[in-house]
Design a protein around this motif. Structure first.
Motif, short mmCIF file in Angstrom:
data_model
loop_
_atom_site.label_atom_id
_atom_site.label_comp_id
_atom_site.label_asym_id
_atom_site.label_seq_id
_atom_site.Cartn_x
_atom_site.Cartn_y
_atom_site.Cartn_z
N GLU A 106 53.60 48.53 40.77
CA GLU A 106 53.00 47.63 41.76
C GLU A 106 51.95 46.73 41.11
N LYS A 107 51.15 47.30 40.22
CA LYS A 107 50.09 46.53 39.56
C LYS A 107 50.69 45.46 38.65
N TYR A 108 51.76 45.80 37.94
CA TYR A 108 52.42 44.81 37.09
C TYR A 108 53.00 43.67 37.94
N ALA A 109 53.59 44.01 39.08
CA ALA A 109 54.14 42.97 39.96
C ALA A 109 53.04 42.05 40.46
N THR A 110 51.88 42.63 40.82
CA THR A 110 50.74 41.82 41.26
C THR A 110 50.22 40.95 40.12
N THR A 111 50.19 41.52 38.92
CA THR A 111 49.73 40.78 37.74
C THR A 111 50.60 39.56 37.48
N MET A 112 51.91 39.77 37.50
CA MET A 112 52.83 38.67 37.22
C MET A 112 52.77 37.62 38.33
N ALA A 113 52.63 38.06 39.57
CA ALA A 113 52.59 37.13 40.70
C ALA A 113 51.33 36.28 40.68
N ALA A 114 50.26 36.77 40.04
CA ALA A 114 49.00 36.03 40.00
C ALA A 114 49.05 34.84 39.05
N LEU A 115 49.94 34.86 38.09
CA LEU A 115 50.02 33.76 37.12
C LEU A 115 50.54 32.50 37.81
N THR A 116 49.84 31.40 37.61
CA THR A 116 50.14 30.20 38.38
C THR A 116 51.08 29.23 37.68
N LYS A 117 51.35 29.45 36.39
CA LYS A 117 52.18 28.50 35.64
C LYS A 117 53.51 29.14 35.29
N PRO A 118 54.58 28.37 35.32
CA PRO A 118 55.87 28.95 34.99
C PRO A 118 56.01 29.33 33.52
N GLN A 119 55.25 28.64 32.65
CA GLN A 119 55.39 28.87 31.21
C GLN A 119 54.04 28.69 30.52
N TYR A 120 53.79 29.56 29.53
CA TYR A 120 52.58 29.50 28.71
C TYR A 120 53.02 29.41 27.25
N GLN A 141 41.27 39.44 43.40
CA GLN A 141 41.86 40.42 44.30
C GLN A 141 41.24 41.78 44.04
N ARG A 142 40.94 42.50 45.10
CA ARG A 142 40.47 43.88 44.96
C ARG A 142 41.45 44.79 45.70
N HIS A 143 42.03 45.68 44.96
CA HIS A 143 42.94 46.66 45.52
C HIS A 143 42.24 48.03 45.56
N GLU A 144 42.92 49.03 46.01
CA GLU A 144 42.26 50.32 46.24
C GLU A 144 41.61 50.86 44.96
N THR A 145 42.31 50.77 43.83
CA THR A 145 41.77 51.35 42.59
C THR A 145 41.76 50.38 41.42
N TYR A 146 42.03 49.11 41.66
CA TYR A 146 41.94 48.14 40.57
C TYR A 146 41.58 46.77 41.13
N ARG A 147 41.14 45.90 40.24
CA ARG A 147 40.85 44.52 40.63
C ARG A 147 41.48 43.55 39.65
N LEU A 148 41.70 42.35 40.12
CA LEU A 148 42.33 41.29 39.33
C LEU A 148 41.52 40.01 39.50
N ASP A 149 41.19 39.37 38.40
CA ASP A 149 40.54 38.05 38.42
C ASP A 149 41.27 37.14 37.46
N LEU A 150 41.65 35.96 37.93
CA LEU A 150 42.28 34.95 37.10
C LEU A 150 41.30 33.79 36.94
N LEU A 151 40.96 33.49 35.70
CA LEU A 151 40.00 32.44 35.38
C LEU A 151 40.69 31.37 34.56
N GLU A 152 40.23 30.13 34.70
CA GLU A 152 40.82 29.02 33.95
C GLU A 152 39.71 28.26 33.22
N LYS A 153 39.99 27.92 31.98
CA LYS A 153 38.99 27.19 31.19
C LYS A 153 38.99 25.72 31.59
#
Length: 199
Positions: A35-49, A186-198
């Motif tokens: 579930e965490k990996y799915a959330t991680t991948m879904a958070a990425l905003t660009k199709p390619q890096y 995002q804050r989930h029950e036992t983890y958090r996710l932050d996406l930052l952009e330079k």
């Protein structure tokens, strides 16, 4: 959070953990991790890096999911045993390069990235090493590049920092001085996710 925190966990700590259990955090089998990996991948905003950097790739489970979105992905870990399994897992992905490195001491000098993923790693650093690593990460991140932070939030006795302390450090210092802006938190029950952009 203060300078008198315990020391950064050494490579020997991880060598012993992987010697005792090939998948000590159940990366391959846990529904929580899926579930965490799915959330991680879904958070990425660009199709390619074009150039990506994954710190603490372990067994390469997330690496394998990141790779199709990357022109080149440098994945590192401090321990040899999980790297060997990650290489086997990702052998069908020629854009992935694995290296055994310890940060901040062995940061890949001169390289620049469009995406840096720091997932379940930052709390292994003591505060001085977190500060050094953060400065190196920000310097290596291209303008418009993204820094994705994902960490377990409950305290762990062995770890010098908590996931919240790691994220709050980046949000407080990196965004206060202007190089990063927050895209997603995002804050989930036992983890958090932050996406930052330079900027």
């Amino acid at each position: 959070m203060n300078e008198n925190q315990p020391n950064t966990l050494p490579p020997s700590y991880f060598d012993e953990v992987y010697r005792a259990n090939q998948d000590p955090w159940n990366f391959e089998t846990s529904a929580y991790e899926r579930e965490k990996y799915a959330t991680t991948m879904a958070a990425l905003t660009k199709p390619q890096y074009e150039h990506a950097f994954e710190i603490g790739c372990s067994l390469g489970v997330l690496t394998e999911q990141l790779a199709p979105r990357c022109g080149h992905l440098l994945a590192i870990d401090v321990a040899e045993a999980p790297l060997l399994r990650a290489q086997e897992r990702c052998r069908h992905l020629p854009q992935v390069e694995f290296q055994q490195r310890r940060l901040p001491e062995e940061f890949p000098a001169g390289q620049h990235f469009n995406l840096i993923v720091l997932s379940e790693v930052g709390y292994y650093w003591a505060l001085p090493d977190l500060k050094r690593s953060a400065a190196l990460l920000l310097e290596a991140l291209n303008p418009g590049g993204q820094l994705l932070l994902v960490h377990w939030t409950p305290p762990v006795h062995d770890y010098p920092l908590t996931g919240d302390e790691v994220h709050d450090f980046f949000l407080r210092t990196a965004t206060a001085t202007g190089p990063l802006r927050l895209l997603n938190n995002q804050r989930h029950e036992t983890y958090r996710l932050d996406l930052l952009e330079k900027i």
